[in-house]
Motif scaffolding. Sequence first.
Motif, short mmCIF file in Angstrom:
data_model
loop_
_atom_site.label_atom_id
_atom_site.label_comp_id
_atom_site.label_asym_id
_atom_site.label_seq_id
_atom_site.Cartn_x
_atom_site.Cartn_y
_atom_site.Cartn_z
N SER A 47 0.46 -1.36 0.31
CA SER A 47 0.00 0.02 -0.02
C SER A 47 1.12 1.68 0.22
O SER A 47 0.66 2.34 -0.71
CB SER A 47 -1.21 0.07 1.22
N SER A 48 1.96 1.16 0.50
CA SER A 48 3.14 2.20 1.08
C SER A 48 3.39 2.77 -0.61
O SER A 48 4.12 3.74 -1.29
CB SER A 48 4.39 2.48 1.74
N ILE A 49 3.96 0.96 -1.09
CA ILE A 49 4.60 1.76 -3.17
C ILE A 49 3.47 2.57 -3.86
O ILE A 49 4.00 3.31 -4.51
CB ILE A 49 4.99 -0.06 -2.82
N ARG A 50 2.78 1.65 -3.80
CA ARG A 50 1.35 2.00 -4.59
C ARG A 50 0.78 3.55 -3.79
O ARG A 50 0.50 4.11 -5.31
CB ARG A 50 -0.27 1.69 -4.22
N GLU A 51 0.97 4.24 -2.85
CA GLU A 51 0.41 5.78 -2.63
C GLU A 51 1.83 6.34 -3.03
O GLU A 51 1.76 7.38 -3.56
CB GLU A 51 -0.16 5.30 -0.82
N ALA A 52 3.29 6.09 -2.85
CA ALA A 52 4.11 7.13 -3.12
C ALA A 52 4.02 6.50 -5.06
O ALA A 52 4.24 7.63 -5.31
CB ALA A 52 5.08 5.60 -2.82
N ILE A 53 3.16 6.17 -5.34
CA ILE A 53 3.75 5.71 -6.92
C ILE A 53 2.68 7.07 -7.55
O ILE A 53 2.79 7.89 -8.43
CB ILE A 53 3.79 4.78 -7.64
N LYS A 54 1.52 6.90 -6.62
CA LYS A 54 0.44 7.82 -6.86
C LYS A 54 0.39 9.11 -6.45
O LYS A 54 0.11 9.91 -8.00
CB LYS A 54 -0.58 7.81 -6.06
N ILE A 55 1.24 9.56 -5.18
CA ILE A 55 1.54 11.33 -5.41
C ILE A 55 3.00 11.18 -6.37
O ILE A 55 2.47 12.39 -7.14
CB ILE A 55 2.91 10.83 -3.94
N LEU A 56 4.08 10.57 -7.02
CA LEU A 56 4.76 10.64 -8.55
C LEU A 56 3.57 10.79 -9.32
O LEU A 56 4.06 11.45 -10.91
CB LEU A 56 6.06 10.01 -8.18
N SER A 57 2.33 10.13 -9.59
CA SER A 57 1.74 10.45 -10.68
C SER A 57 0.90 11.76 -11.14
O SER A 57 1.09 11.78 -12.11
CB SER A 57 0.57 8.81 -10.86
N VAL A 72 9.36 6.53 -15.91
CA VAL A 72 8.96 7.69 -15.33
C VAL A 72 9.35 9.05 -16.77
O VAL A 72 9.94 8.40 -17.93
CB VAL A 72 10.75 7.63 -15.22
N VAL A 73 8.09 9.63 -16.65
CA VAL A 73 7.74 10.55 -17.75
C VAL A 73 8.57 12.03 -17.69
O VAL A 73 8.36 12.86 -18.67
CB VAL A 73 6.57 10.26 -18.17
N SER A 74 9.22 12.32 -16.54
CA SER A 74 9.50 13.35 -16.46
C SER A 74 10.49 12.86 -15.24
O SER A 74 10.11 12.82 -14.28
CB SER A 74 8.21 14.72 -16.24
N LYS A 75 11.62 14.51 -15.48
CA LYS A 75 12.44 15.27 -14.13
C LYS A 75 11.95 16.20 -13.74
O LYS A 75 13.46 16.66 -12.47
CB LYS A 75 14.25 14.55 -14.61
N ASN A 76 10.92 16.59 -14.03
CA ASN A 76 10.67 18.30 -13.40
C ASN A 76 10.07 17.83 -11.88
O ASN A 76 9.14 18.82 -12.15
CB ASN A 76 10.22 19.30 -14.43
N ILE A 77 11.39 17.84 -11.67
CA ILE A 77 10.75 17.96 -10.62
C ILE A 77 10.56 19.33 -8.73
O ILE A 77 11.93 19.18 -8.76
CB ILE A 77 11.09 16.47 -8.87
#
Length: 219
Positions: A47-57, A72-77
């Motif tokens: 669940s933590s992995i999925r939520e982390a991916i959601k945050i970055l998505s 990975v589609v962008s480095k513009n963080i």
Amino acid sequence: MTQIQRKTLAQEVAERLAEGIINDEYAIGGKLPTEPELMKMYGVGRSSIREAIKILSIKGILSVQQGVGTFVVSKNIQESLETRMNRAQIEEVFEVRSLLEAKIAARAAIHHTKKELKIIKSYLDLRAKLAEENQALECYQTDINFHVAIAEACGNPLLKEIYKIASKHVLRTYESSHNNSTDSFKASQKIHTDLYQYIADKDPDNAALTAQKIVEKQY
């Protein structure tokens, strides 16, 4: 009552993944490891992995393609202020907090509500009690909460948020440098009481002066 909020596991994983993307550990167009691999790498649950991916998505950094993988589609963080403070030297964090202290106290003296004043007083009283009982860790947290409660009453949301982030780091130094002692907190209780009283009396000048004395340990 205002509490210092700690980051979730998902937020920590998202920050670690973001750092990896910035440092080219994961290239643009590249595919992230699978969920089980990420779980093993970061020592957290699915669940933590999925939520982390959601945050970055949501930030447009990752793209999840169902049945294919996460890319990975962008480095513009845009680094958050909290992330920057995480990397800062503690002396820098203390400087930020000390620069804000007097200004926040002066504004709180002008802008506080009765409810906010009551919260500040409750932390002041609890601070005294815990210091006398030598309950060190609880005392350190309550001291931070006292100052954050003043920031909550300052009437400037941006000042408040910057101060709250800096205070998280100050708490960690209390825990590592005060050797489970509350002696300095007992010694500084009177000046903290003075600070509260100046805020309650709507006296911004003396509130600011007293806050500065606390920063400079003039007590």
